[in-house]
Design an enzyme around this catalytic site. Sequence first.
Site, mmCIF file in Angstrom:
data_model
loop_
_atom_site.group_PDB
_atom_site.id
_atom_site.type_symbol
_atom_site.label_atom_id
_atom_site.label_comp_id
_atom_site.label_asym_id
_atom_site.label_seq_id
_atom_site.Cartn_x
_atom_site.Cartn_y
_atom_site.Cartn_z
ATOM 1 N N HIS A 1 -68.525 -66.754 -30.884
ATOM 2 C CA HIS A 1 -68.872 -67.304 -29.567
ATOM 3 C C HIS A 1 -70.375 -67.192 -29.320
ATOM 4 O O HIS A 1 -70.819 -66.729 -28.268
ATOM 5 C CB HIS A 1 -68.089 -66.583 -28.460
ATOM 6 C CG HIS A 1 -67.897 -67.438 -27.234
ATOM 7 N ND1 HIS A 1 -66.779 -67.376 -26.453
ATOM 8 C CD2 HIS A 1 -68.692 -68.375 -26.646
ATOM 9 C CE1 HIS A 1 -66.879 -68.225 -25.443
ATOM 10 N NE2 HIS A 1 -68.034 -68.846 -25.544
ATOM 11 N N GLU B 1 -59.095 -64.852 -28.314
ATOM 12 C CA GLU B 1 -60.473 -64.503 -28.628
ATOM 13 C C GLU B 1 -60.763 -63.075 -28.177
ATOM 14 O O GLU B 1 -60.575 -62.763 -26.998
ATOM 15 C CB GLU B 1 -61.423 -65.467 -27.934
ATOM 16 C CG GLU B 1 -62.880 -65.292 -28.318
ATOM 17 C CD GLU B 1 -63.790 -66.345 -27.697
ATOM 18 O OE1 GLU B 1 -64.685 -65.939 -26.927
ATOM 19 O OE2 GLU B 1 -63.586 -67.538 -27.974
ATOM 20 N N ARG C 1 -63.870 -74.331 -25.616
ATOM 21 C CA ARG C 1 -63.099 -73.120 -25.373
ATOM 22 C C ARG C 1 -61.943 -73.113 -26.367
ATOM 23 O O ARG C 1 -61.429 -74.158 -26.754
ATOM 24 C CB ARG C 1 -62.559 -73.069 -23.935
ATOM 25 C CG ARG C 1 -63.618 -72.791 -22.883
ATOM 26 C CD ARG C 1 -64.174 -71.376 -23.007
ATOM 27 N NE ARG C 1 -65.137 -71.044 -21.958
ATOM 28 C CZ ARG C 1 -66.435 -71.222 -22.067
ATOM 29 N NH1 ARG C 1 -66.932 -71.751 -23.182
ATOM 30 N NH2 ARG C 1 -67.253 -70.886 -21.083
#
Length: 314
Positions: free
Chosen positions: A275, A256, A227
């Site tokens: 991602h 993000e 993450r």
Amino acid sequence: MELLVLRDGVHRLPTAEYADALRERLPEHTVVHARTPAEEREHVRTADVVTGPRIDASLLEDAEEIRLFACAYAGYGHLPVDELAEADIAVTSATGVHAPNAAEHAVGAILSFSRRFHEAARADRWQPVDPGELAGSTVTVVGLGAIGTAIAERLEPFDVTTLGVRRHPSEGGPTDEVFGPEEFHDALARTDFLVLCCPLTEDTRGLVGDREFGTLPPEAVLVNVARGAVVDTDALVRTLRRGRLGGAVLDVTDPEPLPDDHPIWGLDDVVVTPHTAGATPEYYERLADIVADNVRRLADDRPLRNLAVPAESD
């Protein structure tokens, strides 16, 4: 046993295909795919197992028979965990479905930087780029769950030394050596490639910051498939600008997505992927394997796989 597949009204995931995959694996059970909120509320009254990316707490008010909610994601922090526990409903996760593809992503990133593909892609036509060699390197994998284990296994043929870092090192792992959190810097000091694949918790938030970048050798490469918040982004930018890091491959960022004017976009030794390490066409096939297995376990009163939240009666 009746299994209800909820629709996904947020990301429009292919829950119909997921339901078909479950039917193939569970011909002896009834699999219902709800396509509307009304169908969800109708079938939740009689379902023994409910599965989907998320479940609204209000839906539990009509649940009478549910024993298990099988989350379609590896993470379950978005679920109404308290309400599920209060309703005596166990929760399982999709842990493991990402392992093969996320591991391929991480190993691909390591190979790309080892052979300097990112530099060759920017070079002017036949401009020479001196590649490195992965053999003989040390790769540190932070987090030895399903993804970390898959990464370590895929690195075995490359003649590298693997160091694993996990919360409880006594549990061992697939790496050549295993370190605990208090030995993190000992591992970092020996690292050529640092791969992050740990969950985001209060302990791992900001795990890699100025101190950690100061311990890493200046030519080390960071690969983050965990993450974004596991890394202190400002510290990463400072370290790269000072030439104190060999580069970074970021599948996740903090924030993000990154704003268009974020300084990371201007750094040559950073590769950002959107991602996608966890993306795979096999996602729902692997998920169906896990959920079908748990339906059989539930029917036979056996321990559940990937149990995240036990039922109160367990």
